[in-house]
Design an enzyme around this catalytic site. Structure first.
Site, PDB file in Angstrom:
ATOM      1  CD  GLN A 162     -35.628  28.737 -61.720  1.00 20.97           C
ATOM      2  OE1 GLN A 162     -34.872  29.102 -60.996  1.00 20.97           O
ATOM      3  NE2 GLN A 162     -35.766  29.223 -62.726  1.00 20.97           N
ATOM      4  CD  GLU A 204     -41.307  30.574 -64.025  1.00 23.06           C
ATOM      5  OE1 GLU A 204     -41.228  29.929 -64.968  1.00 23.06           O
ATOM      6  OE2 GLU A 204     -40.449  31.446 -63.849  1.00 23.06           O
ATOM      7  CG  ASP A 241     -33.864  27.285 -65.939  1.00 23.96           C
ATOM      8  OD1 ASP A 241     -32.773  26.969 -65.650  1.00 23.96           O
ATOM      9  OD2 ASP A 241     -34.522  28.351 -65.794  1.00 23.96           O
ATOM     10  CD  GLU A 284     -33.124  29.094 -68.958  1.00 22.20           C
ATOM     11  OE1 GLU A 284     -34.054  28.449 -69.602  1.00 22.20           O
ATOM     12  OE2 GLU A 284     -33.327  29.768 -68.130  1.00 22.20           O
ATOM     13  CG  ASP A 311     -31.818  32.708 -67.205  1.00 27.65           C
ATOM     14  OD1 ASP A 311     -31.720  34.142 -67.290  1.00 27.65           O
ATOM     15  OD2 ASP A 311     -32.613  32.339 -66.431  1.00 27.65           O
ATOM     16  CE  LYS A 336     -35.469  34.790 -67.288  1.00 25.16           C
ATOM     17  NZ  LYS A 336     -34.343  34.368 -66.245  1.00 25.16           N
ATOM     18  NE  ARG A 365     -36.573  37.102 -64.734  1.00 31.12           N
ATOM     19  CZ  ARG A 365     -35.311  37.496 -64.307  1.00 31.12           C
ATOM     20  NH1 ARG A 365     -34.724  38.601 -64.683  1.00 31.12           N
ATOM     21  NH2 ARG A 365     -34.546  36.964 -63.036  1.00 31.12           N
ATOM     22  CB  SER A 366     -40.330  33.535 -61.161  1.00 35.37           C
ATOM     23  OG  SER A 366     -39.528  34.141 -60.568  1.00 35.37           O
TER      24      SER A 366
HETATM   25  P1  PGA Z   1     -36.612  34.020 -62.466  1.00 36.00           P
HETATM   26  O1  PGA Z   1     -36.518  32.273 -63.026  1.00 36.00           O
HETATM   27  O2  PGA Z   1     -37.582  34.971 -63.154  1.00 36.00           O
HETATM   28  O3  PGA Z   1     -37.022  33.822 -61.271  1.00 36.00           O
HETATM   29  O4  PGA Z   1     -35.287  34.657 -62.683  1.00 36.00           O
HETATM   30  C1  PGA Z   1     -36.878  32.270 -64.644  1.00 36.00           C
HETATM   31  C2  PGA Z   1     -35.618  31.501 -65.262  1.00 36.00           C
HETATM   32  O5  PGA Z   1     -34.646  31.246 -64.683  1.00 36.00           O
HETATM   33  O6  PGA Z   1     -35.765  31.222 -66.225  1.00 36.00           O
HETATM   34 ZN    ZN Z   2     -33.406  30.431 -65.995  1.00 40.03          ZN
END
Ligand code: PGA
Ligand code: ZN
Length: 428
Positions: A162, A204, A241, A284, A311, A336, A365-366
């Site tokens: 990711q 992102e 990640d 991560e 995470d 988060k 977050r994304s």
């Molecule tokens: P997400 O991704 O906000 O889409 O969950 C961010 C991350 O995994 O760190």
């Molecule tokens: Zn993550």
């Protein structure tokens, strides 16, 4: 003392053009505080549940039900409460919801209201939020982890992993960290464009690359660090990640972009090789949210030379962090606020990590907005690292720029980066 007089909510828009909820709290003193909930795309199963309208309108993502829940359920429970009693406010929000996963009023509603209360309290105290949160403690800026290439659920699976992140571990200030990463970001973009591999930017803000393999993206990042004039590992290192829950099913990890399948041991072997071959200092969600054995094995084999972050694995849930970290899974926690739904529960997650002496990274977050709450929480609470996506798009830059303002206000750099981070790296 100032009391809550009203709580209003409204539907606003996030960085993916999807609705999200904003809350505004007004105090009897006339002071207001405002905050917006973010939204994930690669969410953990254990996260607080968002309340969305469903149906055909806006792909079911409308938040009118969440707005009503704030007005009809949360607001009445908070009327007259002392704004400086954040834990009491958050407990009242949880009681009003009455579920274990915030599914009645929605974790998006609770996050927006809880953060808005925090802002109102700092404004009533006439302090910057970070200073309100820190009290008289000494504070410093966090070390950023900044996405250069985006993949996985944020780039329609162009690669499976990711985030390919730059961590400017050799920089001497937050300001310098951003400048170094800007050089790397632009070097990476220039190289991709020259090779005809740049498909635009992912959710992102990182480049959305057309690489032949996941490892190809790591190699391109090393090259970008070098061509920007930095020494990989000493100045700028790599974080990944892996967001592996996204490609895990019944013990098999399947990278669709390469049509490769791994069992737990094979994946760990690969991580081990990568940790030796590349200047990677952080990984991560290397194993899936329920693969405790995988995370334990990874921490045992690589934990002495790698930051191993949970995470989706921890979902900012203090009891889950306590239980799983005590089993030896992970040596760092991603924090988060909307994974758990209130400021107090987010702080509990950070406090548990501190008590267990494992590192923390506060994260956006994304799906994001102009909201900069997490930057103030990082500085105010002393969370040593900050991850808010890439180095483009204003929902990301708003947060980096807020950090610059705070660093200027502080007027000096306190132990930057925090001396205890990445102890296996030789310190200058
Ligand atoms: P997400 O991704 O906000 O889409 O969950 C961010 C991350 O995994 O760190
Ligand atoms: Zn993550």
């Amino acid at each position: 003392m100032s009391q809550i007089q009203s709580v209003r909510a409204r539907s606003v828009w996030d960085s993916r053009g999807c609705p999200t909820i904003e809350a505004e709290v007004r105090l009897t003193s006339g002071v207001t505080g405002r905050a917006i909930a973010p939204a994930g795309a690669s969410t953990g199963a254990g996260e607080a549940k968002e309340l969305r309208d469903g149906g055909a309108r806006l792909k079911g993502l409308g938040v009118d039900l969440a707005v009503s829940a704030v007005h009809e359920v949360i607001a009445p429970a908070l009327m007259g409460m002392d704004i400086h009693d954040q834990s009491g406010i958050d407990a009242a929000i949880c009681r009003a919801d009455g579920t274990a996963d915030k599914s009645r009023v929605g974790g998006n509603s609770t996050t927006a209201v809880s953060l808005a209360c925090m802002w109102a309290a700092s404004r009533h105290a006439k302090l910057p939020l970070w200073r309100y949160l820190s009290g008289s403690d000494e504070v410093g800026l966090p070390l950023p982890e900044i996405q250069i290439f985006g993949g996985g659920a944020h780039a329609k699976g162009s690669v499976d992993l990711q985030d390919f992140l730059a961590i400017p571990n050799g920089a001497k200030s937050f300001t310098q960290s951003l400048e170094w990463v800007a050089e790397v970001y632009h070097a990476a973009g220039k190289a991709l464009t020259q090779q005809g591999k740049n498909l635009g930017v992912a959710d992102e803000g990182g480049f959305w690359p057309q690489f032949g393999s996941n490892e190809g993206a790591i190699e391109a990042l090393v090259t970008a660090i070098e061509s920007a004039g930095f020494q990989p590992g000493r100045d700028v290192s790599i974080g990944l990640d892996l967001a592996s829950t996204q490609y895990h099913d019944k013990g098999v990890y399947h990278w669709r972009s390469e049509n490769r399948r791994f069992d737990r041991d094979q994946l760990l072997d690969l991580y081990n090789r990568w940790a030796h071959d590349y200047p990677i200092i952080s990984m991560e969600d290397g194993f899936a949210e329920d693969d405790i054995e995988g995370m334990r094995a990874m921490t045992q084999v690589l934990g002495h030379r790698l930051q191993i972050i949970g995470d989706d694995f921890f979902v900012t849930h203090a009891p889950r962090i306590e239980e799983r970290a005590r089993l030896g899974a992970c040596n760092a926690v991603l924090i988060k606020p909307n994974q758990v739904g209130t400021v107090s529960e987010t702080k509990q997650a950070f406090d548990v990590a501190q008590r267990l002496q494992i590192d923390s990274i506060i994260s956006a977050r994304s799906g994001e907005t102009e909201d900069v709450s997490i930057v103030h929480m990082a500085v105010g609470w002393g969370v040593p690292q900050l991850k808010v996506g890439s180095f483009s798009r204003s929902e990301r830059m708003a947060k980096w720029n807020e950090g610059l303002r705070i660093e200027q206000d502080l007027g000096r750099c306190l132990a930057y980066p925090r001396a205890h981070l990445f102890p296996w790296l030789a310190k200058p």
